[in-house]
Design an enzyme around this catalytic site. Structure first.
Site, PDB file in Angstrom:
ATOM      1  N   ASP A  25       0.870  -1.166   0.000  1.00  0.00           N
ATOM      2  CA  ASP A  25       0.000   0.000   0.000  1.00  0.00           C
ATOM      3  C   ASP A  25       0.912   1.223   0.000  1.00  0.00           C
ATOM      4  O   ASP A  25       1.517   1.553   1.012  1.00  0.00           O
ATOM      5  CB  ASP A  25      -0.901  -0.034   1.245  1.00  0.00           C
ATOM      6  CG  ASP A  25      -1.760   1.222   1.369  1.00  0.00           C
ATOM      7  OD1 ASP A  25      -1.681   2.106   0.491  1.00  0.00           O
ATOM      8  OD2 ASP A  25      -2.522   1.311   2.354  1.00  0.00           O
ATOM      9  N   LYS A  86       2.676  11.264  -3.224  1.00  0.00           N
ATOM     10  CA  LYS A  86       1.657  10.612  -4.049  1.00  0.00           C
ATOM     11  C   LYS A  86       0.749  11.634  -4.738  1.00  0.00           C
ATOM     12  O   LYS A  86       0.221  11.378  -5.813  1.00  0.00           O
ATOM     13  CB  LYS A  86       0.825   9.697  -3.146  1.00  0.00           C
ATOM     14  CG  LYS A  86      -0.120   8.765  -3.882  1.00  0.00           C
ATOM     15  CD  LYS A  86      -0.765   7.831  -2.882  1.00  0.00           C
ATOM     16  CE  LYS A  86      -1.749   6.886  -3.507  1.00  0.00           C
ATOM     17  NZ  LYS A  86      -2.314   5.981  -2.486  1.00  0.00           N
ATOM     18  N   GLU A 185      -7.330   0.341  -4.460  1.00  0.00           N
ATOM     19  CA  GLU A 185      -7.319   0.261  -2.999  1.00  0.00           C
ATOM     20  C   GLU A 185      -8.638  -0.230  -2.404  1.00  0.00           C
ATOM     21  O   GLU A 185      -8.633  -1.133  -1.560  1.00  0.00           O
ATOM     22  CB  GLU A 185      -6.901   1.615  -2.412  1.00  0.00           C
ATOM     23  CG  GLU A 185      -5.400   1.849  -2.597  1.00  0.00           C
ATOM     24  CD  GLU A 185      -4.985   3.309  -2.482  1.00  0.00           C
ATOM     25  OE1 GLU A 185      -5.806   4.134  -2.046  1.00  0.00           O
ATOM     26  OE2 GLU A 185      -3.836   3.624  -2.836  1.00  0.00           O
ATOM     27  N   ASP A 207     -13.183   4.979   1.219  1.00  0.00           N
ATOM     28  CA  ASP A 207     -11.739   4.997   1.466  1.00  0.00           C
ATOM     29  C   ASP A 207     -11.215   6.430   1.437  1.00  0.00           C
ATOM     30  O   ASP A 207     -11.021   7.009   0.373  1.00  0.00           O
ATOM     31  CB  ASP A 207     -11.049   4.141   0.385  1.00  0.00           C
ATOM     32  CG  ASP A 207      -9.531   4.077   0.563  1.00  0.00           C
ATOM     33  OD1 ASP A 207      -8.999   4.751   1.468  1.00  0.00           O
ATOM     34  OD2 ASP A 207      -8.883   3.363  -0.218  1.00  0.00           O
TER      35      ASP A 207
END
Lengths: 620, 173
Positions: A25, A86, A185, A207
């Site tokens: 992850d 990210k 994800e 999420d």
């Protein structure tokens, strides 16, 4: 089919029998690596017993810090400490500036559009920074598991576009990882939950991470995880909560908005601490320099309400897109550290009319699910109980047509893999070339969509306008990555492109980075390449042997079998030596000679699935 | 291998009335066999084949699952391909279409969410009636023209349903 491996309870099979694969992850704030051990998927700790690696990289004159130490230096050395990288992946300089007023880095344009960050170690692209995080996780996994990895499943936000996915894959490549699959994800989280709770029916995965938000609606049926729709926002997350609080401090303390990078970092850290404290406390004291203030939970909730509302809107859209009603959703799963914020849980619970599930640690659930998928892909789960993930493309894909309009070829939420063709024609007499402009997005106007690639189909024979028949085919693979081909049907003229997004890296840039990383690691390039060729060769030999054992007698003539056996032996002989190029070549040769066999096996699979059905009565 | 009939692939008789649950469960069985995840460590060519097979399976499934697409496919395999774009001679239906679109515009101007819900119900009813009519005539060669007309009407309503969804999205802002 492989024989079932039977292990004593609590004991794993012999290590050399398992193919080591991990789930990673790669988060905005934190990253984790997990693996299936003794039948259980769990995050792997570092030497200090910590499973979470902060996604922070600090470049020093004489080295690189990754993790807690790097994060701690964010305000003392803001220009060389990269956090939340990210958010920069696969983004152009314009996008970055848009969200980055508060980002304290010095950006410089790269060869392509993805910006570089100026550090003491020179220019670093977001891909390199991500690769530095991945390298630490890879090393941790190899040390913990005691061997080289077959590959990794890397998770990405479901709503990541093609450019962001490509950038993530490039980063993994740079870190020396073989990417088995890019996995969304929320889908990974659904796997962890679904297998844990043996859930069936409709599930929503909410999420909310540090920098990205995803919502996916899935149908779970007997080990099949079918994504019906997905939605989200790649620039919405807990970081935005911090920015909202920081903005509040600036306002309350009467600070000028024009702050130096160090102060910006301090403010964001104070904001983040306040946010976390408000999960349990009703009020929290906040201070900055001489200023002191108090933030109540109610005031915090008011600050983030617009952000929460944005996420709920995406939820409603995803539910509509999946063609189900809100009431039909049987479970809502919370993923990502930001779902610890009580207001978020409450708002999501209200929307779906049920309490959200939080039984698996929201920081770990994605990595845990990814590791299960990695274990499956590496072939450790072929015992009939394997799971199947059917995912979708998050954004519509299309082409520019006359008048600057976007013509959709593959609408959003189409199950992948998918291939679709659309026919176009020429608009001028004697037109010999056609520009193909590939786009991603939901809006009508080309200028509102993201441009993924442009290429030209040349050599169209002279014809009157409208007579040429040009078929453009879009193909999205299981990683969600797109390739496009164009063909003039009369003449057979063709052109195609593996979509290298405008915001991705040019091959020149990747080559330079790979070279740099070899030099930095001080590793011998040839030794590494040899090892890669050996691994590829061993993998192919193993796959072919397995196929021969299963179907060789049934599907091959004696001559064909001999040819394959011969090429296999040649490859085995070469593997005892150290000639990387020869191994690579022989691997290719073996692959070619087994092509027809591979095709026959696949066709026979479909036929076997159809066996026993009366074809005559159903064919027209 | 030629292109097998979509219905045969799913072990179904060609027909408009389908057991969608059975279709879905057969789809999942087949997807298990051909999905690229099963070929993660296979040769490049096998991976490419799996990708192609899988994409073809997904396409077949999407075609059969949607009523208008299924109708078009049935007409194509039981006679001639129906051209995508033709001038439609169906004045009554076109008139009704225009009325519906005007209603939809009014709903948007008034931001009337309840009105949209009622509109959706009416649309669904109209779709079901069309489906029934099509199911009754598609395989009768004498009624071929009528079947094509009904199929086009189904496509229109499908597009209208899509526009309703977009309207809901805009009103959600």
């Amino acid at each position: 089919m492989a024989l079932l491996q039977i292990a004593e309870p609590g004991q794993s099979p012999q290590p050399h029998q398992r193919r080591l694969a991990v789930g990673i992850d790669l988060g905005t704030t934190n990253s984790l690596v997990a693996a299936v051990r003794s039948g259980r998927s769990e995050p792997l700790p570092d030497a200090q017993g910590e499973v979470i690696l902060p996604s922070a990289v600090r470049y020093l004159d004489d080295g690189i810090d990754v993790g807690h130490a790097a994060r701690a230096s964010a305000s003392s050395d803001p220009l060389n400490t990269i956090l939340s990288v990210k958010r920069l992946m696969g983004r152009g300089l314009a996008d970055v500036k848009q969200l980055g007023e508060q980002l304290p880095y010095r950006f410089v344009g790269g060869e392509s559009h993805m910006p570089f960050i100026e550090t003491v170690q020179g220019r670093k692209s977001p891909v390199e920074v991500s690769a530095d995080i991945l390298k630490v996780l890879r090393k941790r996994a190899e040390e913990t598991l005691g061997g080289e990895l077959v590959g990794a499943v890397i998770t990405v936000p479901a709503y990541f576009d093609d450019a962001q996915r490509q950038a993530t894959k490039d980063a993994a490549r740079l870190a020396g990882l073989n990417v088995l699959r890019l996995l969304n994800e929320p889908t990974a989280a659904a796997v962890a939950y679904g297998l844990d709770e043996k859930a069936e029916g409709l599930v929503a995965i909410y999420d909310l991470g540090g920098g990205t938000f995803d919502i996916s609606i899935l149908r779970l049926t007997g080990g099949v995880f079918e994504v019906l729709a997905t939605g989200g926002d790649t620039a919405l997350g807990g970081d935005d909560f911090d920015h909202a609080i920081a903005g509040w401090i600036i306002e309350q303390a009467g600070l000028s908005a024009d702050l130096d990078p160090g102060t910006q970092r301090q403010l964001l850290q104070a904001a983040c601490a306040a946010k976390e404290a408000l999960t349990d406390a009703d009020t929290v004291g906040v201070s900055h320099g001489a200023w002191q203030g108090e933030l109540s939970r109610a005031a915090f909730q008011a600050l983030i309400e617009p952000l929460v509302a944005r996420s709920l809107k995406a939820c409603r859209r995803a539910v509509r897109d999946s063609g189900v009603e809100l009431e039909e959703v049987g479970a809502v799963v919370m993923v990502g550290g930001s779902t610890r914020v009580p207001r978020v849980r409450e708002a999501v619970g209200d929307l779906f009319g049920r309490a959200p599930l939080t039984s698996i640690d929201p920081d770990q659930v994605v990595a845990i699910g990814a590791a299960i998928q990695a274990d499956t892909l590496a072939g450790n789960r072929r015992d009939g109980g394997e799971l199947l993930l059917l995912d979708v493309n998050p954004l519509s894909l299309g082409l520019e047509t006359m008048g600057g309009l976007m013509e959709k070829v593959i609408p959003r939420n189409t199950t992948i893999p998918v291939a679709r063709a659309q026919e176009f024609t020429t608009y001028k007499d004697g037109q010999s070339a056609m520009m193909i402009h590939v786009l991603q997005g939901e809006r009508e106007l080309v200028s509102d969509c993201r441009s993924l690639a442009r290429f030209e189909l040349r050599g169209i024979p002279a014809m009157v306008a409208g007579a040429a028949k040009i078929r453009v085919t879009f193909q999205v693979d299981a990683d969600g990555l797109l390739s496009v081909a164009a063909r003039e049907m009369g003449s057979g003229v063709e052109a195609s492109i593996q979509v290298k997004p405008s915001y991705g890296l040019t091959d020149g840039e990747i080559a330079r980075m790979l070279k740099d990383s070899f030099q930095h690691a001080g590793s011998d390039k040839h030794a590494r390449q040899l090892r890669e060729h050996q691994v590829d060769a061993e993998r192919l030999l193993e796959a072919v042997q397995g196929a021969l054992d299963a179907d060789g007698d049934r599907l091959l003539s004696a001559e064909e079998r001999m040819a394959i056996d011969y090429q296999m032996q040649e490859l085995r002989d070469l593997l005892t030596g150290t000639d990387g190029a020869a191994i690579e070549q022989q691997t290719k040769r073996l692959s070619q000679v087994t092509d027809a066999f591979a095709a026959r096996r696949l066709d026979s699979t479909v036929k076997a699935a159809l066996a026993g059905r009366n074809l005559n009565e159903i064919e027209e | 291998m030629g292109t097998p009939c979509h219905f045969a692939l799913f072990d179904l008789q060609p027909g408009f009335r389908l057991d969608l649950d059975k279709l879905a469960s057969r789809y999942r069985e087949l997807a298990r066999e051909v999905h690229p995840d099963r070929f993660a460590d296979a040769s490049e060519r096998e991976q490419r084949l799996a990708l192609e097979r899988s994409a073809a399976l997904n396409d077949a499934y999407q075609t059969l699952r949607s009523a208008p697409r299924r109708a078009r496919y049935l007409l194509a395999i039981s006679g001639n391909e129906v051209p995508q774009e033709v001038t439609v001679h169906d004045p009554d239906f076109l008139l009704q279409q225009m009325q519906w679109r005007e209603e939809l515009e009014d709903l948007q101007d008034e931001a009337d969410l309840d009105g949209v819900a009622v509109f959706k119900k009416r649309l669904k009813l109209a779709q079901e009636t069309l489906n029934d009519d099509f199911a009754a005539c598609w395989d009768d060669p004498a009624q071929r023209e009528q079947a094509e007309r009904l199929m086009r009407r189904m496509q229109f309503l499908d597009k209208l349903a899509y526009e309703v969804r977009q309207l809901e999205e805009r009103l959600d802002d």
